[in-house]
Design an enzyme around this catalytic site. Structure first.
Site, PDB file in Angstrom:
ATOM      1  N   GLY A   1     -14.148 -25.301   0.893  1.00 47.97           N
ATOM      2  CA  GLY A   1     -12.989 -25.736  -0.472  1.00 47.97           C
ATOM      3  C   GLY A   1     -11.912 -26.855   0.192  1.00 47.97           C
ATOM      4  N   GLY A   2     -12.084 -27.696   0.762  1.00 51.36           N
ATOM      5  CA  GLY A   2     -10.847 -28.096   0.976  1.00 51.36           C
ATOM      6  C   GLY A   2     -10.161 -29.242   0.538  1.00 51.36           C
ATOM      7  N   GLY A   3     -11.023 -29.514  -0.840  1.00 47.62           N
ATOM      8  CA  GLY A   3     -10.954 -30.645  -1.629  1.00 47.62           C
ATOM      9  C   GLY A   3      -9.690 -30.408  -3.219  1.00 47.62           C
ATOM     10  CB  SER A   4      -9.906 -28.698  -5.590  1.00 46.82           C
ATOM     11  OG  SER A   4     -10.991 -27.737  -5.482  1.00 46.82           O
TER      12      SER A   4
ATOM     13  CG  ASN B   1      -9.437 -22.417   0.642  1.00 44.17           C
ATOM     14  OD1 ASN B   1      -8.259 -21.514  -0.029  1.00 44.17           O
ATOM     15  ND2 ASN B   1     -10.221 -23.604  -0.060  1.00 44.17           N
TER      16      ASN B   1
ATOM     17  CG  ASP C   1     -22.814 -24.471  -4.137  1.00 40.70           C
ATOM     18  OD1 ASP C   1     -21.735 -23.224  -4.203  1.00 40.70           O
ATOM     19  OD2 ASP C   1     -23.851 -23.910  -5.290  1.00 40.70           O
TER      20      ASP C   1
ATOM     21  CB  SER D   1      -7.717 -11.996  -3.270  1.00 42.04           C
ATOM     22  OG  SER D   1      -6.934 -11.854  -4.470  1.00 42.04           O
TER      23      SER D   1
ATOM     24  CE1 TYR E   1     -11.180 -14.091  -5.885  1.00 42.91           C
ATOM     25  CE2 TYR E   1      -9.787 -12.821  -7.265  1.00 42.91           C
ATOM     26  CZ  TYR E   1     -10.537 -13.589  -6.308  1.00 42.91           C
ATOM     27  OH  TYR E   1      -9.296 -14.287  -5.624  1.00 42.91           O
TER      28      TYR E   1
END
Length: 255
Positions: free
Chosen positions: A18-21, A94, A67, A146, A159
């Site tokens: 998930g390193g692009g946003s 991430n 994905d 989290s 979650y």
């Protein structure tokens, strides 16, 4: 935001899910500015982000579109990173999705979808990275959790359960693979105001209420997570493993 220099990150092979946003994009930039060779996987097209990073940092991250819930795709992206940059010595898990849900409305399909993103992908990314790290006798893994599960938040029980599991997995992997020179830690952000959070969940009332719970009266931004991540992925934290570090402006305490 200025970052300290971590010399061992210069030239390091880093893989980020998930390193692009969102937070992930800030992490990618942070590692690039340290001189690291960064690869990341993301579901959405990130070619414009890659071009911007090359223009701003002088280094282009390697982007694999896919994905993370597809384990074959995830492993292939990690293998591609290793071929391009050398064996991955820093894995940052991430990617996550905090989709709100009412417990009584959850069916098996939603449960499987949520845990695939928020837990299953973490486990198998760790497994794949550890195989190579064992051969090197060295490696750092950082799993994003989290503070939501520590707060006992309602409204997304699948979650929060996944985040609690991430902490447990982190501690077990640290114990199992410490003798191989592999460190595994977790980082638990507070409410970081990414574009997604601002669009979906933030209201003036909820922002004010959360700020009241923070010791530091400033909302967290994605950039606030970068320096703690760099520290935990560098040799500056070489004797830290199996730890959960909260970066939340003082909402929860650990220990």
């Amino acid at each position: 935001m200025t970052s300290p220099v971590f010399p061992d990150l210069d030239g390091a092979s880093v893989f980020i899910t998930g390193g692009g946003s969102g937070i992930g994009a800030s992490l990618t930039e942070g590692f690039l500015r340290q001189g690291a060779r960064v690869a990341f996987i993301g579901r959405s097209d990130a070619t414009a982000f890659v071009a911007r990073m090359e223009a701003e940092t002088g280094r282009a991250p390697l982007f694999a579109q896919g994905d993370v819930t597809d384990m074959t795709t995830l492993r292939a992206a990690m293998d591609r990173a290793a071929e391009a940059h050398g064996p991955v010595t820093r894995l940052v898990n991430n990617a996550a999705n905090d989709q709100r849900h009412a417990t009584l409305d959850v069916d098996e399909a939603f449960y499987d979808w949520s845990t695939a993103i928020n837990m299953k992908a973490y486990f198998f990314a760790c497994q794949h990275a550890i195989r190579a790290m064992k051969a090197l006798g060295y490696g750092h893994i950082l799993n994003f959790s989290s503070i939501s599960y520590m707060m006992g938040n309602a409204g997304y029980a699948v979650y929060t359960s996944s985040n609690a599991a991430i902490t447990g997995m982190t501690r077990s992997l640290a114990r199992e693979f410490g003798p191989d020179g592999i460190r595994v830690n977790a980082l638990a952000p507070g409410w970081v105001l990414t574009e997604r959070q601002l669009e979906k969940w933030a209201s003036p009332e909820s922002l004010d209420a959360f700020l009241d719970r923070q010791c530091l009266k400033t909302h967290l931004q994605p950039a606030d997570i970068v320096n703690p991540t760099l520290f935990l992925c560098s040799d500056a934290s070489r004797m830290m493993t199996g730890q959960l570090v909260a970066v939340d402006a003082g909402v929860v305490t650990t220990g």
